[in-house]
Design a protein around this motif. Structure first.
Motif, PDB file in Angstrom:
ATOM      1  N   VAL A 135     -22.987  15.876  -5.326  1.00  0.00           N
ATOM      2  CA  VAL A 135     -21.761  16.379  -4.711  1.00  0.00           C
ATOM      3  C   VAL A 135     -21.845  16.233  -3.197  1.00  0.00           C
ATOM      4  O   VAL A 135     -22.815  16.650  -2.566  1.00  0.00           O
ATOM      5  CB  VAL A 135     -21.528  17.851  -5.091  1.00  0.00           C
ATOM      6  CG1 VAL A 135     -20.322  18.419  -4.331  1.00  0.00           C
ATOM      7  CG2 VAL A 135     -21.323  17.980  -6.596  1.00  0.00           C
ATOM      8  N   GLU A 136     -20.806  15.647  -2.639  1.00  0.00           N
ATOM      9  CA  GLU A 136     -20.739  15.418  -1.200  1.00  0.00           C
ATOM     10  C   GLU A 136     -19.777  16.376  -0.511  1.00  0.00           C
ATOM     11  O   GLU A 136     -19.965  16.744   0.647  1.00  0.00           O
ATOM     12  CB  GLU A 136     -20.307  13.976  -0.948  1.00  0.00           C
ATOM     13  CG  GLU A 136     -20.319  13.525   0.487  1.00  0.00           C
ATOM     14  CD  GLU A 136     -20.052  12.041   0.609  1.00  0.00           C
ATOM     15  OE1 GLU A 136     -20.733  11.394   1.419  1.00  0.00           O
ATOM     16  OE2 GLU A 136     -19.169  11.524  -0.116  1.00  0.00           O
ATOM     17  N   ASP A 137     -18.738  16.805  -1.220  1.00  0.00           N
ATOM     18  CA  ASP A 137     -17.713  17.645  -0.595  1.00  0.00           C
ATOM     19  C   ASP A 137     -16.993  18.446  -1.669  1.00  0.00           C
ATOM     20  O   ASP A 137     -16.773  17.959  -2.783  1.00  0.00           O
ATOM     21  CB  ASP A 137     -16.702  16.790   0.173  1.00  0.00           C
ATOM     22  CG  ASP A 137     -15.647  17.642   0.863  1.00  0.00           C
ATOM     23  OD1 ASP A 137     -15.982  18.318   1.847  1.00  0.00           O
ATOM     24  OD2 ASP A 137     -14.487  17.651   0.405  1.00  0.00           O
ATOM     25  N   VAL A 138     -16.649  19.688  -1.332  1.00  0.00           N
ATOM     26  CA  VAL A 138     -15.823  20.547  -2.185  1.00  0.00           C
ATOM     27  C   VAL A 138     -14.718  21.111  -1.301  1.00  0.00           C
ATOM     28  O   VAL A 138     -15.000  21.736  -0.281  1.00  0.00           O
ATOM     29  CB  VAL A 138     -16.623  21.699  -2.814  1.00  0.00           C
ATOM     30  CG1 VAL A 138     -15.733  22.513  -3.747  1.00  0.00           C
ATOM     31  CG2 VAL A 138     -17.842  21.174  -3.558  1.00  0.00           C
ATOM     32  N   SER A 139     -13.478  20.876  -1.669  1.00  0.00           N
ATOM     33  CA  SER A 139     -12.378  21.334  -0.824  1.00  0.00           C
ATOM     34  C   SER A 139     -11.215  21.807  -1.681  1.00  0.00           C
ATOM     35  O   SER A 139     -11.141  21.534  -2.880  1.00  0.00           O
ATOM     36  CB  SER A 139     -11.917  20.222   0.128  1.00  0.00           C
ATOM     37  OG  SER A 139     -11.485  19.094  -0.602  1.00  0.00           O
ATOM     38  N   VAL A 140     -10.320  22.557  -1.060  1.00  0.00           N
ATOM     39  CA  VAL A 140      -9.091  23.017  -1.699  1.00  0.00           C
ATOM     40  C   VAL A 140      -7.926  22.434  -0.916  1.00  0.00           C
ATOM     41  O   VAL A 140      -7.774  22.697   0.274  1.00  0.00           O
ATOM     42  CB  VAL A 140      -9.014  24.552  -1.740  1.00  0.00           C
ATOM     43  CG1 VAL A 140      -7.723  25.000  -2.423  1.00  0.00           C
ATOM     44  CG2 VAL A 140     -10.223  25.128  -2.470  1.00  0.00           C
ATOM     45  N   VAL A 141      -7.128  21.625  -1.585  1.00  0.00           N
ATOM     46  CA  VAL A 141      -6.052  20.883  -0.934  1.00  0.00           C
ATOM     47  C   VAL A 141      -4.704  21.452  -1.371  1.00  0.00           C
ATOM     48  O   VAL A 141      -4.395  21.482  -2.573  1.00  0.00           O
ATOM     49  CB  VAL A 141      -6.122  19.380  -1.285  1.00  0.00           C
ATOM     50  CG1 VAL A 141      -5.029  18.607  -0.566  1.00  0.00           C
ATOM     51  CG2 VAL A 141      -7.499  18.806  -0.961  1.00  0.00           C
ATOM     52  N   ALA A 142      -3.906  21.918  -0.408  1.00  0.00           N
ATOM     53  CA  ALA A 142      -2.570  22.428  -0.725  1.00  0.00           C
ATOM     54  C   ALA A 142      -1.722  21.312  -1.329  1.00  0.00           C
ATOM     55  O   ALA A 142      -1.777  20.165  -0.879  1.00  0.00           O
ATOM     56  CB  ALA A 142      -1.909  22.977   0.534  1.00  0.00           C
ATOM     57  N   LYS A 143      -0.946  21.637  -2.346  1.00  0.00           N
ATOM     58  CA  LYS A 143      -0.170  20.602  -3.026  1.00  0.00           C
ATOM     59  C   LYS A 143       0.912  20.010  -2.134  1.00  0.00           C
ATOM     60  O   LYS A 143       1.290  18.860  -2.322  1.00  0.00           O
ATOM     61  CB  LYS A 143       0.415  21.161  -4.316  1.00  0.00           C
ATOM     62  CG  LYS A 143      -0.656  21.350  -5.376  1.00  0.00           C
ATOM     63  CD  LYS A 143      -0.118  21.920  -6.662  1.00  0.00           C
ATOM     64  CE  LYS A 143      -1.249  22.042  -7.688  1.00  0.00           C
ATOM     65  NZ  LYS A 143      -0.823  22.734  -8.911  1.00  0.00           N
ATOM     66  N   ASP A 144       1.370  20.772  -1.154  1.00  0.00           N
ATOM     67  CA  ASP A 144       2.368  20.199  -0.253  1.00  0.00           C
ATOM     68  C   ASP A 144       1.722  19.317   0.808  1.00  0.00           C
ATOM     69  O   ASP A 144       2.423  18.729   1.637  1.00  0.00           O
ATOM     70  CB  ASP A 144       3.238  21.284   0.389  1.00  0.00           C
ATOM     71  CG  ASP A 144       2.418  22.342   1.123  1.00  0.00           C
ATOM     72  OD1 ASP A 144       1.170  22.208   1.169  1.00  0.00           O
ATOM     73  OD2 ASP A 144       3.023  23.293   1.639  1.00  0.00           O
TER      74      ASP A 144
END
Length: 224
Positions: free
Chosen positions: A161-170
């Motif tokens: 794993v290199e990155d874990v993020s939460v991306v807003a759908k908008d």
């Protein structure tokens, strides 16, 4: 209550006995609890505790020949799951497994195979009407964690794993989320829902996105 609720990706399993045996030997099953979900990861939240420094990640392994995925293993999540091949739904999103199979993961079969060059995409439900689903704890994955994919050619592709993020759908950029970080590598994306759940709209406000890259491979031991 999953990434398919009008905002994530949109809406079979083949496997051999040796793959099932491998998964059983590696991990115990992942128990399903009841709803409700206490809190979901929010945009901007990234699991950081325990992450190794960037220079501590292993080098990339040379991409493998293409072979379909059959099983997903994330030891630190206590997860093992079958993988199904899926395409796109009528809205153009990746079609996940049906709610009747909440413990399965969908691979976008018109894209790269896990372990081959490019970015392979795996999606799964975060929950259903009755409780957590396969990727309920995906946001707990940390940088440096290991992910394994058992493949149809008898190999296991090991990813870091290199990155874990939460991306807003908008603010969901399809090219950035689905596309490879480095076209010379074999990469993996694991995607599910996060953020707030809108009960009126029946959708989550964000997506959890785990980015990993191939760092090793091994042969699957066949049972006698």
């Amino acid at each position: 209550m999953s990434e398919t609720r009008r905002g994530g990706f949109g809406r079979l399993l083949t496997g051999a006995a040796w793959v099932a045996l491998l998964l059983a030997l590696w991990l115990r099953g992942h128990d399903i609890a009841e709803e409700p979900i206490a809190t979901a990861p929010r945009p901007g939240d990234v699991v950081a505790q325990g992450r190794p420094p960037a220079h501590g990640l292993p080098p990339a392994h040379e991409p493998l020949p293409g072979a379909g995925p059959q099983g997903l293993i994330i030891k630190n999540m206590g997860l093992r799951a079958p993988i199904e091949g899926h395409g796109l739904d009528p809205l153009g999103g990746v079609e996940p497994p049906p709610y009747e199979r909440p413990g399965s993961v969908a691979w976008y079969q018109d894209g790269p195979e896990p372990g081959a060059s490019g970015s392979a995409v795996l999606v799964g439900h975060v929950d259903t009407k009755t409780g957590p689903a396969v990727f309920y704890e995906l946001s707990t994955v940390k940088r440096g964690d290991q992910i394994a994919v058992a493949r149809a050619d008898g190999t296991i592709a090991d990813f870091t794993v290199e990155d874990v993020s939460v991306v807003a759908k908008d603010h969901f950029d399809v090219d950035r989320v689905y596309g490879p970080e480095d076209t010379r590598r074999a990469e993996l994306r694991l995607i599910t829902c996060g953020g707030d759940y809108d009960r009126d709209q029946h959708e989550y406000s964000a997506n959890v996105v785990v980015t990993a890259y191939l760092t090793g491979t091994e042969r699957t031991p066949r049972p006698a």
